[in-house]
Design a protein around this motif. Structure first.
Motif, PDB file in Angstrom:
ATOM      1  N   LEU A   2       9.376   2.246  12.465  1.00 47.98           N
ATOM      2  CA  LEU A   2       8.050   1.830  12.936  1.00 47.98           C
ATOM      3  C   LEU A   2       7.798   2.246  14.384  1.00 47.98           C
ATOM      4  N   THR A   3       8.828   2.210  15.216  1.00 51.81           N
ATOM      5  CA  THR A   3       8.610   2.652  16.590  1.00 51.81           C
ATOM      6  C   THR A   3       8.479   4.170  16.654  1.00 51.81           C
ATOM      7  N   ALA A  53      -4.406  -7.859   9.754  1.00 55.04           N
ATOM      8  CA  ALA A  53      -5.463  -7.954  10.752  1.00 55.04           C
ATOM      9  C   ALA A  53      -5.375  -6.904  11.846  1.00 55.04           C
ATOM     10  N   VAL A  54      -4.280  -6.141  11.922  1.00 56.63           N
ATOM     11  CA  VAL A  54      -4.076  -5.234  13.052  1.00 56.63           C
ATOM     12  C   VAL A  54      -3.654  -3.842  12.590  1.00 56.63           C
ATOM     13  N   ASP A  55      -3.772  -2.884  13.517  1.00 58.35           N
ATOM     14  CA  ASP A  55      -3.405  -1.492  13.252  1.00 58.35           C
ATOM     15  C   ASP A  55      -2.241  -1.014  14.113  1.00 58.35           C
ATOM     16  N   LEU A  56      -2.007  -1.674  15.240  1.00 57.64           N
ATOM     17  CA  LEU A  56      -0.923  -1.304  16.144  1.00 57.64           C
ATOM     18  C   LEU A  56      -0.406  -2.568  16.818  1.00 57.64           C
ATOM     19  N   ILE A  57       0.906  -2.699  16.883  1.00 57.33           N
ATOM     20  CA  ILE A  57       1.534  -3.843  17.563  1.00 57.33           C
ATOM     21  C   ILE A  57       2.219  -3.350  18.827  1.00 57.33           C
ATOM     22  N   ARG A 110       7.123  -7.185   6.497  1.00 57.77           N
ATOM     23  CA  ARG A 110       5.699  -7.077   6.171  1.00 57.77           C
ATOM     24  C   ARG A 110       5.039  -5.954   6.974  1.00 57.77           C
ATOM     25  N   ALA A 111       5.433  -5.802   8.244  1.00 55.60           N
ATOM     26  CA  ALA A 111       4.890  -4.713   9.051  1.00 55.60           C
ATOM     27  C   ALA A 111       5.287  -3.360   8.469  1.00 55.60           C
ATOM     28  N   TYR A 112       6.510  -3.273   7.956  1.00 57.75           N
ATOM     29  CA  TYR A 112       6.969  -2.025   7.359  1.00 57.75           C
ATOM     30  C   TYR A 112       6.201  -1.713   6.079  1.00 57.75           C
ATOM     31  N   ASP A 113       5.970  -2.731   5.256  1.00 56.47           N
ATOM     32  CA  ASP A 113       5.177  -2.535   4.040  1.00 56.47           C
ATOM     33  C   ASP A 113       3.783  -2.022   4.371  1.00 56.47           C
ATOM     34  N   ALA A 114       3.232  -2.501   5.501  1.00 54.93           N
ATOM     35  CA  ALA A 114       1.895  -2.099   5.921  1.00 54.93           C
ATOM     36  C   ALA A 114       1.891  -0.800   6.724  1.00 54.93           C
ATOM     37  N   GLU A 115       3.083  -0.218   6.940  1.00 50.25           N
ATOM     38  CA  GLU A 115       3.223   1.014   7.725  1.00 50.25           C
ATOM     39  C   GLU A 115       2.556   0.872   9.096  1.00 50.25           C
ATOM     40  N   LEU A 116       2.886  -0.218   9.770  1.00 51.83           N
ATOM     41  CA  LEU A 116       2.242  -0.596  11.016  1.00 51.83           C
ATOM     42  C   LEU A 116       3.074  -0.148  12.213  1.00 51.83           C
ATOM     43  N   ALA A 168       0.813  -1.221   0.000  1.00 51.17           N
ATOM     44  CA  ALA A 168       0.000   0.000   0.000  1.00 51.17           C
ATOM     45  C   ALA A 168       0.847   1.272   0.000  1.00 51.17           C
ATOM     46  N   GLN A 169       1.957   1.268   0.721  1.00 48.51           N
ATOM     47  CA  GLN A 169       2.747   2.497   0.805  1.00 48.51           C
ATOM     48  C   GLN A 169       3.396   2.870  -0.523  1.00 48.51           C
ATOM     49  N   PHE A 170       3.419   1.918  -1.471  1.00 43.54           N
ATOM     50  CA  PHE A 170       3.984   2.204  -2.788  1.00 43.54           C
ATOM     51  C   PHE A 170       2.913   2.177  -3.882  1.00 43.54           C
TER      52      PHE A 170
END
Length: 350
Positions: free
Chosen positions: A344-345, A275-279, A302-308, A34-36
């Motif tokens: 991400l943090t 499935a999530v918005d924040l880890i 994968r979390a980075y790709d999802a900008e999570l 999505a970010q790209f």
């Protein structure tokens, strides 16, 4: 709020998630993250201090506009002899992490015409694992462009399989573009007996136009030198705020989370982060097991790709890989993951 597989309980922990994915679903998901979604050559911002970045843009524009080869062999298996003027069927973006290689790969995907696929190296190997080699080749034949992000040959099986797959598809006119932190003729170094596979690696390398992209890690320019750390109260506040806003926030003990990753194939991590918005991760500790570390790298990608965004306590996530790992054959993978965890943090801060 997302529910579990039975639809009976909200997801509050990553260890609740063990998604399945079919080969057909995996194939359908092979598009830029999505970010790209809007990545283009025009909105890539080359650093004037590193001319190779603009040179890469110019070369990729030409590559995207060129007609694919009608025949010929990626590994010398084709019947048409190449002339000196022929464009190679592959382009390979070699450079450090954070110089925009994935942006450029996605821009190429968007600019290209015809059927095209975009995925990580691990997604293509998982596709072969799910469908079998012959069916994968059958489904991918006729594809105009296949983009492979994070190209790595971490074991002999991957070396032989990817070499064969690329060779079989290029003979039908498919072109390839790949990114990596390692030049193609050095793939596998320090990881397995690469010398036993030099013929395959060099044959593959010789059919790529390699574009070296120099520069600084843009994520480190925009963030501090280590991942953000919070305490238990801070994690509780972040999770409660996210859930109050209707977002799905998970919270896990770091060690339990890492153990859980061993039960889910890395190709399915994409569905976990969907499935999530924040880890939130409690009590992060240093890892000393290579397999645990590599699974974490795959998940963070994968979390980075999802900008999570991630909130975490314990040691900084940027210090999770021990010294032996950071000096070994997977060093570049770990450093890329450190860079992404810092980003991400930082994204979790209000």
């Amino acid at each position: 709020m997302t529910t579990d597989a039975l639809g009976t309980a909200p997801v509050t922990s990553l260890t609740q998630l063990a998604p399945t994915i079919t080969g057909e679903q995996l194939l359908a998901s092979l598009t830029p993250p999505a970010q790209f979604a809007n990545a283009s050559f025009d909105n890539y911002r080359p650093d004037a201090d590193y001319p190779s970045q603009q040179q890469a843009v110019d070369t990729l524009r030409v590559f995207s506009a060129a007609a694919p080869a009608k025949s010929g062999g990626f590994l010398g298996l084709g019947r048409r002899k190449k002339s000196d003027g022929d464009q190679k069927p592959g382009v390979y973006l070699d450079g450090g992490f954070g110089v925009g290689k994935t942006h450029l790969l996605a821009a190429l995907w968007h600019a290209a015409s015809g059927r095209k696929l975009f995925g990580t190296f691990i997604e293509y190997t998982a596709l072969v694992g799910a469908l079998g080699y012959a069916k994968t080749v059958e489904l991918l034949k006729g594809t105009a462009l296949i983009c492979i992000d994070e190209f790595e040959l971490d074991d002999p099986g991957d070396t032989m399989m990817m070499t064969r797959l690329i060779g079989d598809l290029v003979t039908g006119g498919t072109r390839f573009a790949a990114t990596s932190n390692t030049p193609p003729n050095a793939l596998g170094e320090g990881r397995f007996a690469a010398s036993d596979f030099l013929r395959e690696i060099h044959a593959m390398s010789g059919n790529f136009t390699t574009l070296r992209i120099d520069g600084l890690d843009f994520r480190r320019r925009a963030t501090s030198g280590q991942a953000e750390v919070t305490d238990a109260a801070g994690i509780t506040a972040a999770v409660e705020a996210a859930r109050a806003a209707g977002r799905v926030a998970t919270r896990d003990d770091f060690t339990a989370f890492v153990d859980h990753l061993a039960t889910v194939h890395p190709s399915r991590y994409l569905k976990m982060v969907d499935a999530v918005d924040l880890i939130a991760l409690d009590d992060v500790v240093e890892l000393h097991d290579q397999m645990q570390a590599l699974r974490l790298v795959a998940f963070i990608d994968r979390a980075y790709d999802a900008e999570l965004p991630i909130v975490a306590s314990g040691i900084p996530l940027s210090e999770v890989f021990d010294e032996a790992m950071l000096s070994g054959g997977f060093r570049k993978k770990y450093l890329r993951s450190v860079s992404r965890m810092i980003a991400l943090t930082a994204a979790s801060k209000p």
